[in-house]
Design a protein around this motif. Structure first.
Motif, PDB file in Angstrom:
ATOM      1  N   ASP A  47      -3.589  -5.896  -4.554  1.00 48.82           N
ATOM      2  CA  ASP A  47      -3.005  -4.575  -4.847  1.00 48.82           C
ATOM      3  C   ASP A  47      -1.625  -4.440  -4.215  1.00 48.82           C
ATOM      4  OD1 ASP A  47      -5.147  -3.916  -6.333  1.00 48.82           O
ATOM      5  OD2 ASP A  47      -6.115  -2.652  -4.810  1.00 48.82           O
ATOM      6  N   LYS A  48      -1.486  -5.029  -3.010  1.00 49.02           N
ATOM      7  CA  LYS A  48      -0.203  -4.955  -2.312  1.00 49.02           C
ATOM      8  C   LYS A  48       0.875  -5.725  -3.104  1.00 49.02           C
ATOM      9  CE  LYS A  48       1.205  -5.384   2.394  1.00 49.02           C
ATOM     10  NZ  LYS A  48       1.019  -6.233   3.525  1.00 49.02           N
ATOM     11  N   GLU A  49       0.488  -6.868  -3.605  1.00 46.71           N
ATOM     12  CA  GLU A  49       1.452  -7.671  -4.400  1.00 46.71           C
ATOM     13  C   GLU A  49       1.808  -6.955  -5.705  1.00 46.71           C
ATOM     14  OE1 GLU A  49       0.184 -12.054  -2.672  1.00 46.71           O
ATOM     15  OE2 GLU A  49      -1.008 -11.109  -4.233  1.00 46.71           O
ATOM     16  N   LYS A  50       0.799  -6.319  -6.305  1.00 44.77           N
ATOM     17  CA  LYS A  50       1.076  -5.575  -7.546  1.00 44.77           C
ATOM     18  C   LYS A  50       2.052  -4.430  -7.282  1.00 44.77           C
ATOM     19  CE  LYS A  50      -3.176  -6.482 -10.057  1.00 44.77           C
ATOM     20  NZ  LYS A  50      -4.434  -5.966 -10.567  1.00 44.77           N
ATOM     21  N   ALA A  51       1.938  -3.816  -6.090  1.00 48.30           N
ATOM     22  CA  ALA A  51       2.813  -2.683  -5.759  1.00 48.30           C
ATOM     23  C   ALA A  51       4.280  -3.113  -5.750  1.00 48.30           C
ATOM     24  CB  ALA A  51       2.416  -2.092  -4.417  1.00 48.30           C
ATOM     25  N   VAL A  52       4.531  -4.367  -5.365  1.00 52.09           N
ATOM     26  CA  VAL A  52       5.921  -4.872  -5.353  1.00 52.09           C
ATOM     27  C   VAL A  52       6.460  -4.921  -6.792  1.00 52.09           C
ATOM     28  CG1 VAL A  52       7.391  -6.818  -4.675  1.00 52.09           C
ATOM     29  CG2 VAL A  52       5.372  -6.243  -3.296  1.00 52.09           C
ATOM     30  N   TYR A  53       5.612  -5.348  -7.728  1.00 54.54           N
ATOM     31  CA  TYR A  53       6.027  -5.401  -9.141  1.00 54.54           C
ATOM     32  C   TYR A  53       6.279  -3.988  -9.671  1.00 54.54           C
ATOM     33  CZ  TYR A  53       4.822 -10.344  -9.682  1.00 54.54           C
ATOM     34  OH  TYR A  53       4.791 -11.701  -9.600  1.00 54.54           O
TER      35      TYR A  53
END
Ligand code: LMR
Length: 346
Positions: free
Chosen positions: A312-318
């Motif tokens: 979820d954290k990585e998706k937030a960057v996108y």
């Protein structure tokens, strides 16, 4: 029928001489024969699409063909042409317009080429949490409004079919947006998908679906984005090293028909075909996710492509990278239009 012909002859006999009567009988018999042959000729409906028969859309097309023939008692024969065998995307909308085919189910990303921009809502990255939220749009007022926009172009929209959520694949491991820098990715011909790739720093290469496998194999492109069912059915997992489960965007279809063809169908037949489509839509939207899940299991079992998952954290960057797409949409359609959309998919 015999009695009717007999009465007909008697009536006109009074008014005609013998040779005239003979000619009339011959032409009348020919008309009856031709009529009975014509009555048995089924109405042909050509349904062309660009994916394999084993994908959600492919299965839907076959299901519809069966249901349509069943409900019309064979009066309609649906010929399904899968996998770009009749028309490729880019050509199929023109073919539908000129009635070379009568039914298509292009992905919503492809409606921009008709000059109907509003379908691009469906391409917005990370807008939909799941397909049930998305169905709030397609089964609501907006679904109807979008279909109305097709009519002046010579098409009628019949249904919205799901495929699923797209993930990125590449010959490079893709975790953060910077991993896309300088790499070439195939996209569908969509303004939003073009912005999406540009914001990631990748080169967007719009290409027909039928050409993607070869382009990946020969290294013309480095990667692409697909729902798993399309990736698996086209064997892209054999020519890509990495699959990143990003589920960043939706891919679904609008089933459309040639307007003239559809409106000229006998009313009862059209009603039966509408019923067949309703039933098929329930079927497709029920099996689409399961099909994607099953194909994902198959890909894992083959074990050729390395799979990574975005947290979820990585998706937030996108999501942050993609914010300008939302800003552009707001200046194009207005804040209240976009707010209404966000609200209906909450
Ligand atoms: C694509 O071009 O990637 C898709 O639209 C293909 C499809 O019809 O699912």
């Amino acid at each position: 029928m015999e009695m009717f012909i007999y009465k007909f002859i008697i009536t006109i006999r009074i008014k005609m001489n013998k040779s005239k009567l003979f000619k009339t009988i011959i032409s009348f018999s020919i008309a009856i024969l031709a009529g009975s042959v014509m009555a048995e000729e089924p109405i042909i409906l050509k349904f062309s699409h660009v994916v394999k028969p084993t994908t959600p859309k492919g299965l839907g097309a076959l299901y519809f063909a069966k249901k349509a023939e069943e409900l019309t008692k064979g009066k309609v024969k649906v010929e399904v042409y899968p996998n770009s065998t009749l028309f490729k995307d880019g050509d199929e909308l023109n073919a539908l317009k000129s009635n070379k085919v009568q039914m298509l189910a292009p992905s919503m990303a492809k409606f921009g080429e008709l000059g109907i921009q509003e379908f691009e809502i469906f391409d917005l990255p990370f807008l939909f949490k799941d397909t049930s939220k998305l169905h709030n749009l397609t089964t609501g007022e907006m679904g109807k409004v979008l279909f109305k926009k097709l009519e002046p172009k010579g098409y009628i929209g019949l249904a919205y079919w799901d495929n699923g959520f797209k993930s990125f694949s590449s010959n490079y491991k893709l975790i953060s947006p910077k991993d896309f820098k300088g790499k070439t990715f195939r996209i569908q011909d969509s303004n939003i998908l073009n912005q999406q790739m540009t914001l990631l720093g990748g080169r967007a290469f719009s290409m027909k679906f039928s050409e993607v496998y070869t382009a990946l194999k020969t290294g013309v492109i480095d990667g692409t984005e697909n729902p798993i069912s399309n990736l698996y059915a086209q064997k892209m997992h054999e020519v890509q090293k990495y699959l990143t489960i990003s589920e960043h965007g939706y891919l679904g279809y609008s089933v459309i028909v040639n307007k003239d063809y559809w409106e000229k169908l006998p009313k009862d037949i059209r009603g039966q075909l509408e019923l067949a489509m309703k039933d098929t839509t329930e079927y497709v939207n029920k099996i689409a996710q399961d099909k994607n899940n099953a194909d994902f299991e198959a890909i894992k079992k083959i074990g050729k492509i390395k799979i990574t998952y975005l947290s979820d954290k990585e998706k937030a960057v996108y999501r942050k990278e993609f914010q300008p797409i939302y800003d552009n949409m707001e200046s194009k359609y207005g804040a209240s239009y976009m707010d209404a959309i966000y609200k209906s998919v909450e």
